[in-house]
Design an enzyme around this catalytic site. Structure first.
Site, mmCIF file in Angstrom:
data_model
loop_
_atom_site.group_PDB
_atom_site.id
_atom_site.type_symbol
_atom_site.label_atom_id
_atom_site.label_comp_id
_atom_site.label_asym_id
_atom_site.label_seq_id
_atom_site.Cartn_x
_atom_site.Cartn_y
_atom_site.Cartn_z
ATOM 1 N N ASP A 1 -4.228 -6.340 -5.712
ATOM 2 C CA ASP A 1 -3.006 -7.145 -5.755
ATOM 3 C C ASP A 1 -1.775 -6.286 -6.059
ATOM 4 O O ASP A 1 -1.884 -5.249 -6.723
ATOM 5 C CB ASP A 1 -3.186 -8.223 -6.839
ATOM 6 N N GLY A 2 -0.630 -6.752 -5.594
ATOM 7 C CA GLY A 2 0.642 -6.113 -5.944
ATOM 8 C C GLY A 2 1.244 -5.276 -4.827
ATOM 9 O O GLY A 2 2.274 -4.636 -5.025
ATOM 10 N N ASN A 3 0.646 -5.329 -3.643
ATOM 11 C CA ASN A 3 1.175 -4.527 -2.522
ATOM 12 C C ASN A 3 2.582 -4.983 -2.135
ATOM 13 O O ASN A 3 3.456 -4.160 -1.858
ATOM 14 C CB ASN A 3 0.267 -4.660 -1.291
ATOM 15 N N ASN B 1 -5.545 -16.340 2.972
ATOM 16 C CA ASN B 1 -4.457 -15.452 3.401
ATOM 17 C C ASN B 1 -3.949 -15.741 4.824
ATOM 18 O O ASN B 1 -2.878 -15.271 5.203
ATOM 19 C CB ASN B 1 -4.861 -13.977 3.297
HETATM 20 C C1 FPP Z 1 -2.556 -8.810 -2.249
HETATM 21 O O1 FPP Z 1 -1.286 -8.268 -2.593
HETATM 22 C C2 FPP Z 1 -3.119 -7.980 -1.183
HETATM 23 C C3 FPP Z 1 -3.529 -8.420 0.017
HETATM 24 C C4 FPP Z 1 -3.493 -9.857 0.403
HETATM 25 C C5 FPP Z 1 -4.045 -7.492 1.055
HETATM 26 C C6 FPP Z 1 -4.869 -6.313 0.554
HETATM 27 C C7 FPP Z 1 -5.234 -5.474 1.708
HETATM 28 C C8 FPP Z 1 -5.141 -4.125 1.746
HETATM 29 C C9 FPP Z 1 -4.752 -3.285 0.586
HETATM 30 C C10 FPP Z 1 -5.481 -3.437 3.026
HETATM 31 C C11 FPP Z 1 -6.860 -2.809 2.979
HETATM 32 C C12 FPP Z 1 -7.182 -2.293 4.312
HETATM 33 C C13 FPP Z 1 -8.056 -1.319 4.596
HETATM 34 C C14 FPP Z 1 -8.262 -0.970 6.014
HETATM 35 C C15 FPP Z 1 -8.815 -0.557 3.581
HETATM 36 P P1 FPP Z 1 0.011 -9.129 -2.286
HETATM 37 O O2 FPP Z 1 0.459 -8.843 -0.915
HETATM 38 O O3 FPP Z 1 -0.254 -10.576 -2.578
HETATM 39 O O4 FPP Z 1 1.022 -8.535 -3.327
HETATM 40 P P2 FPP Z 1 2.153 -9.325 -4.121
HETATM 41 O O5 FPP Z 1 1.439 -10.283 -5.043
HETATM 42 O O6 FPP Z 1 2.881 -8.247 -4.840
HETATM 43 O O7 FPP Z 1 3.004 -10.027 -3.110
#
Ligand code: FPP
Length: 250
Positions: free
Chosen positions: A28-30, A76
């Site tokens: 989480d946190g991307n 998602n």
């Molecule tokens: C949640 O953070 C993250 C996700 C929904 C996607 C995670 C997927 C990856 C890291 C890609 C992995 C891929 C490979 C090929 C290894 P968020 O987007 O909800 O973050 P936020 O809460 O800060 O908005």
């Protein structure tokens, strides 16, 4: 539980720490990581994917046998279409390449979840990734990427499969046990997670490994997933070592 000393690389040292056999992470946190830098959310997912490769390989090096991450949930799909597309493209472009380099380091990459709704070209890539994983022997560590995964959905599918067997007369209701249910889950061939990590400051499980997490230890940290480094994994494992796991006993 395996005992591995990460400083000497030897098993069963006097001051060895217990390394969890199975660690799972809610990546989480991307989005917030990208926003802080004025970048589109997909830039955060891209760095998050690289973090997956780094941390999965680090886990293998310190003796963790199973590493499982939540990459895309059954919920998602509700995200904006361009973000869903960006994630699917990341799985397309990055997964196979990452799996190749990880297999060279002894990490078998596998994808878990309801894959039936994924685009055919992505399914072919996943088959190739699994074929690569199959080239490794039993000593390999396993890194599992959960895509279109939901804990309730997984349990629902397991119940349906067992109900079908009962309807066909091949299973008696009284023969349904925790093991027969576990055997229907995507994680059938792996032990339950010992430690589940959620970065980014959120404190909830979000439908991840609901059945399997019955006795997992949880670790929460404010670090955003794209910033997560091996030293953060060390801190989580140290915290895990301070817990007293009694599994309902005393
Ligand atoms: C949640 O953070 C993250 C996700 C929904 C996607 C995670 C997927 C990856 C890291 C890609 C992995 C891929 C490979 C090929 C290894 P968020 O987007 O909800 O973050 P936020 O809460 O800060 O908005």
């Amino acid at each position: 539980m395996g005992i591995f000393d990460r400083f000497t690389g030897k098993q069963e040292q006097t001051q060895a720490r217990a390394v969890p056999r199975h660690i799972a992470v809610i990546m989480d946190g991307n989005g917030r990581w990208a926003k802080k830098r004025g970048l589109p959310r997909k830039a955060g997912h891209k760095v998050g994917a690289e973090t997956f490769r780094t941390i999965a390989t680090y886990c293998k090096d310190i003796g963790v046998q199973y590493f499982t991450v939540y990459a895309f949930s059954t919920e998602n799909w509700k995200r904006p279409q361009d973000e869903v597309d960006a994630l699917m493209n990341l799985f397309r472009t990055y997964l196979r390449e990452a799996a190749e380099t990880m297999v060279e380091r002894g990490v078998a990459v596998r994808v878990l979840g309801d894959l039936s709704v994924l685009p055919p070209d992505l399914l072919r890539q996943i088959d190739e990734v699994h074929a690569l994983a199959d080239t490794l022997g039993e000593q390999a560590a396993t890194a599992s990427l959960c895509i279109n995964y939901g804990g309730r959905d997984e349990i629902k599918n397991a119940v349906r499969a067992l109900a079908r067997q009962v309807a066909e007369g091949t299973l008696r209701p009284e023969d349904i046990t925790e093991d027969t249910i576990g055997a229907q889950l995507y994680t059938a061939h792996m032990p339950d997670p010992d430690l589940i990590i959620r970065p980014s400051g959120e404190i909830r499980t979000s439908n991840f490994l609901l059945w399997q997490s019955a006795y997992a230890e949880y670790y929460f940290t404010d670090v955003l997933w794209p910033d997560f480094k091996p030293e953060h994994m060390d801190a989580a494992i140290e915290d895990f070592n301070r817990r007293s796991r009694r599994f309902g006993g005393v």
